[in-house]
Design an enzyme around this catalytic site. Structure first.
Site, short mmCIF file in Angstrom:
data_model
loop_
_atom_site.label_atom_id
_atom_site.label_comp_id
_atom_site.label_asym_id
_atom_site.label_seq_id
_atom_site.Cartn_x
_atom_site.Cartn_y
_atom_site.Cartn_z
N SER A 11 0.84 -1.20 0.00
CA SER A 11 0.00 0.00 0.00
C SER A 11 0.88 1.26 0.00
O SER A 11 1.72 1.39 -0.90
CB SER A 11 -0.94 -0.07 1.20
OG SER A 11 -1.97 0.87 1.09
N ASP A 36 -9.09 -4.51 -5.98
CA ASP A 36 -8.60 -3.56 -4.97
C ASP A 36 -9.44 -2.29 -5.04
O ASP A 36 -9.44 -1.59 -6.05
CB ASP A 36 -7.11 -3.26 -5.25
CG ASP A 36 -6.44 -2.49 -4.12
OD1 ASP A 36 -7.14 -1.73 -3.39
OD2 ASP A 36 -5.22 -2.62 -3.97
N HIS A 75 -7.30 -5.47 -1.60
CA HIS A 75 -6.12 -4.66 -1.30
C HIS A 75 -5.18 -5.33 -0.29
O HIS A 75 -3.96 -5.28 -0.42
CB HIS A 75 -6.59 -3.31 -0.75
CG HIS A 75 -5.49 -2.35 -0.46
ND1 HIS A 75 -4.75 -1.74 -1.46
CD2 HIS A 75 -5.00 -1.87 0.70
CE1 HIS A 75 -3.85 -0.94 -0.92
NE2 HIS A 75 -3.97 -0.99 0.40
#
Lengths: 455, 437
Positions: free
Chosen positions: B242, B334, B369
């Site tokens: 991330s 995601d 994600h």
């Protein structure tokens, strides 16, 4: 300038032999070490592991070694000599060891062939006392074969070998004068139970009961005389009956599924209880390296009377190790001293080593067979007799002890007793026997639901 | 007492395993054709209960092997050896938005695996199972050392593998939630890589001064790792998830100090003001906050903040200049970052620059994600408080549980192979010969 070294928590001790402190200046130029992996790194003592070494140079001779620092502060080791293949890999499970403490294709050789490192005291035996924590065994890789001890290891992985599965409870027993430790499997229960009896060395030995509980049996490791105190032991057979009842009456135990598990003297006690006791009705019996000679009318210390009577039959071998086998051959000649096994109505598994130098266990098993056959109960008997196997048939992957220190009650002398067996066949026997013992217990104590449905 | 099925036996092997190891769950001694439920329960550190279960039918020998037999229903279906772990979800009545993350990596996760009669879907807590065992799942292998690092202003933890070393090293960066998250670094150390988990958003210095760290903070972390006597300074990788990807790519391409052997970026993007500090990158994202969408469950979707992928080169890390192998792991569902679109753009940039041979993309349909180590539960959405806004929201991460879990398993395996190949393999001065020892 010496750079600061950060050594935070070292949760698990690293023996001196392993510490390498390379100088930071050479850090940049060093090659990556080989990649050593052991799977699983945490296991029960009767579970296999696989040891893999990767990223070695091709066709490279290496030594794979195990190292354990015991509770008694001795160092135990095993090692095998290997050569990496065309991919730079050594797989202990698949490849052959060309020398060391074991040879050939031996996935577990690093455990069962362990022995004290050179320079150790003699007559040692490895027996785990604290079963609440694991045995720590380091697996190491060295370059080359001969002389590996003089070199720093290339890589090492610490592994844990446990006697207790997660969730097993360990409870000290002290009621009704019975001394022992109860191990209870995790889960709601109820479970079958086992009374676990060791032999003439005495004391409280917990590891096998812990392992049996990890396999689903409420197990009581019983102390029935202190180590070296058989001579003065005030143990009556009612002591064992009380112990058996403690298991039977436990809320997590199925009262009609309690068995007996004995080794050596413990086997004798098991056979006596099963044949003579009105209180003890075992569902099944496991006798390892068993004898069946009971001092009639006497308390347990009477066992020593027989020993004393025929002690002149004791021999020593070329290493001055004491052999009691011939004493036992004399003892079993007297029918009055034998347990009346024909009164036993429970299935029995007799596990013996053909090279037992402590007690004539194979002859004993044959005699027991005759006695059972005479009353039409031979179908209750299962026998295992392993060639080149000695007296101390322990859980698998335990090292083999051909001869160890022992304090003889009747002379109070410390001698080295010869138990017998050759390491490789004895270790094979331990592995095979354990599997068969667990299967036997499962069959008789857990039972088969299809059988139940037919009833 | 009903003794009909009192003798069912359950075993899980290994009973003590690493979090990324498979186990075999075996039920024996049931009646042939018997219907049963295999159930897993875990109480996490925050005190919440999690459960998973599968419905099975015992075969002719009275056996159920969870690795081979299909679950006919429950929290997972089909033949799923590890379904009892990856399909764990909060027990009924739990508060919403939970996510399972272990803080103390020195103790194991304890899972109780039990067998219940019949095909059950609820009320497990009110029943007595037929049998149950306890299973431990560890982030740290035996012998792995955990070393808190606070020198030079860092807030970090170093995990050293078992053994004398020296070992290749890795810098491990998590995302916008901040905190010092140790479990992935602990697990990587259990696989032979000396890993430094770095807190760079809520570090001690930031909490005390209110100022975000600068680029030098990461270079300091790199140096500390590189100079450690048990780390091979020329074999260091960086792993970011991330927002951690943003930092990782920046360091990999632009830092004069950080020299990486290879890079892994999970669920991230190369889109950022190229000369920006952490603070500047965060405010760049914040500027686009009006692009935040909310679904019908009021869960925040942030993927549009970086879309469309800009063409302006000052807003993208110039991955064409990358000189080491790069592994990108992205989930096509995601909802938090446009990881897939970013990966496609990076591929194009590298093809144009002629270094695309360095690039490997692992792209997973229906994965979200939070691509984490395998066999840990999937959170499609959870409570999240960003470091910058301090707002607590329900963030939509995305992913469908079964496929997301498969993606976690596959990507972890491939990531480990990628790291081993690049960190343990290859040549070095004096490498491939151990005669000097």
């Amino acid at each position: 300038m010496r750079k600061r070294t950060r050594r935070g928590q070292r949760g698990l001790g690293t023996p001196h032999a392993l510490r390498t402190d390379p100088t930071p200046q050479t850090a940049m130029l060093r090659a990556a070490p080989p990649l050593l992996s052991v799977q699983p790194t945490r296991a029960l003592v009767d579970e296999q592991f696989s040891v893999l070494v990767e990223k070695l140079p091709l066709a490279c001779p290496v030594t794979v070694r195990s190292l354990h620092h015991s509770e008694d502060k001795d160092d135990w080791e095993a090692y095998g000599f290997y050569v990496s293949d065309h991919r730079g890999v050594v797989s202990v499970s698949e490849d052959l060891s060309f020398g060391g403490t074991y040879t050939g294709k031996e996935p577990m050789g690093l455990l069962w062939s362990m022995r004290p490192v050179p320079g150790s005291r003699s007559g040692l035996r490895l027996r785990r006392r604290n079963v609440c924590g694991p045995m720590l065994v380091n697996i190491l890789v060295y370059s080359g074969h001969e002389g590996f001890r003089g070199r720093a290891p290339l890589a090492s992985v610490l592994t844990e070998r446990w006697h207790m599965a997660p969730g097993v409870q360990r409870i000290k027993v002290g009621q009704e004068g019975v001394r022992g430790t109860l191990f209870i499997p995790p889960g709601p229960g109820p479970f079958p139970g086992l009374l676990d009896l060791w032999g003439g060395g005495g004391g409280l030995v917990e590891y096998r009961a812990a392992l049996l509980a990890s396999r689903g049996y409420v197990s009581l490791a019983l102390e029935y005389f202190s180590a070296g105190e058989l001579q003065s032991a005030d143990v009556e057979f009612s002591y064992f009956e009380t112990a058996f009842n403690i298991i039977k009456e436990h809320p997590k135990v199925m009262a009609d599924r309690v068995g007996l598990f004995g080794l050596s003297l413990g086997s004798m006690v098991s056979l006596y209880l099963a044949s003579e006791s009105t209180v003890v009705q075992p569902r099944c019996i496991v006798c390892i390296s068993g004898n069946y000679c009971y001092p009639r009318g006497q308390m347990l210390r009477g066992v020593n009377e027989n020993l004393r009577k025929y002690f002149d039959k004791e021999r020593v071998d070329e290493n001055n190790h004491h052999i009691w086998r011939d004493i036992s051959l004399e003892i079993i000649k007297d029918p009055a001293e034998k347990v009346n096994v024909s009164k036993i109505s429970a299935p029995m598994l007799l596990v013996n080593g053909c090279d037992d130098q402590n007690w004539c266990t194979v002859e004993t098993a044959e005699d027991i067979t005759q006695m059972m056959r005479a009353v039409g109960k031979e179908h209750l008997l299962s026998k295992l007799a392993y060639p080149d196997t000695g007296h101390l048939i322990e859980p698998p992957y335990s090292p083999h002890f051909r001869a160890t220190n022992f304090i003889v009650d009747i002379t109070k002398k410390k001698v080295i007793l010869l138990w017998g067996g050759q390491t490789k066949p004895h270790s094979d026997a331990q592995e095979d026997a354990w599997r068969k013992i667990l299967s036997f217990l499962q069959h008789h104590l857990y039972g088969s639901p299809t059988l139940k449905a037919r009833m | 007492m009903d003794r009909k099925q009192c003798c069912v036996k359950l075993s899980v092997q290994p009973s003590r395993g690493l979090v990324d190891e498979k186990f075999v769950v075996l039920v024996q001694n049931a009646f042939p054709g018997f219907q049963l439920t295999v159930h897993a329960h875990h109480q996490c550190e925050d005190g919440h209960g999690w459960e998973a279960f599968g419905h099975y039918t015992a075969d002719a020998t009275g056996t159920v092997n969870v690795s081979e037999d299909p679950s006919l229903g429950g929290t997972y279906s089909g033949a799923e050896p590890m379904g009892l772990l990856w399909s764990l979800r909060p027990v009924p009545g739990s508060k919403p938005g939970l996510r399972m993350r272990k803080k103390n990596v020195q103790t194991p996760m304890e899972i109780t695996v039990s067998v219940y009669q019949g095909h059950q879907t609820e009320g497990f807590v009110d029943q007595v199972p037929l049998t149950g065992v306890v299973v431990e799942r560890w982030y740290m292998a035996p012998g792995v050392q955990r070393i808190p690092i606070s020198e030079d202003g860092l807030t970090a933890t170093l995990f050293l593998p078992s053994g004398p070393g020296p070992f290749p090293g890795l810098l491990d960066l998590w995302g916008g939630g901040g905190q010092l998250v140790e479990y992935r670094a602990a697990l990587l150390a259990s696989h032979g890589i000396a890993s430094l988990a770095l807190d760079y958003l809520t570090s001690k210095i930031t909490m005390e001064t209110g100022k975000m760290v600068d680029n030098q903070y990461f270079e300091t972390a790199y140096r500390v790792l590189q100079q450690h006597p048990q780390v091979l300074g020329s074999r260091i990788a960086m792993l970011g998830l991330s927002f951690g990807t943003s930092v990782t790519l920046k360091m990999a391409v632009y830092s004069q100090v950080v020299k990486l052997r290879c890079v892994v970026c999970i669920s991230g993007s190369h889109v950022q003001p190229v000369d920006g500090s952490v603070e500047q990158i965060l405010s760049f994202f914040h500027k686009n906050a009006d692009k935040t969408r909310f679904n019908e469950d009021n869960e925040a979707i942030w993927r549009d903040l970086l879309l469309p992928i800009p063409t302006d080169p000052s807003l993208k890390v110039d991955v064409g200049r990358l000189q080491c192998p790069l592994l990108l792991v992205v989930g096509e569902d995601d909802q938090n970052w446009p990881a897939y679109e970013s990966a496609m753009d990076m591929k194009e940039m590298m093809e144009r620059a002629g270094n695309s041979h360095l690039l490997t993309i692992l792209s997973y349909p229906n994965a979200g994600h939070l691509i984490e180590p395998p066999y840990t539960p999937h959170a499609r959405a959870s409570s999240f408080r960003t470091v910058s806004t301090r707002l607590k929201l329900m963030a939509l991460w995305g992913g469908q549980t079964a496929e997301h879990s498969r993606a976690q398993e596959d990507s972890w395996k491939k990531m480990l192979a990628f790291l081993r190949e690049n960190l343990y393999g290859g040549t070095d001065p004096g490498a491939r010969s151990i005669s000097h020892l």
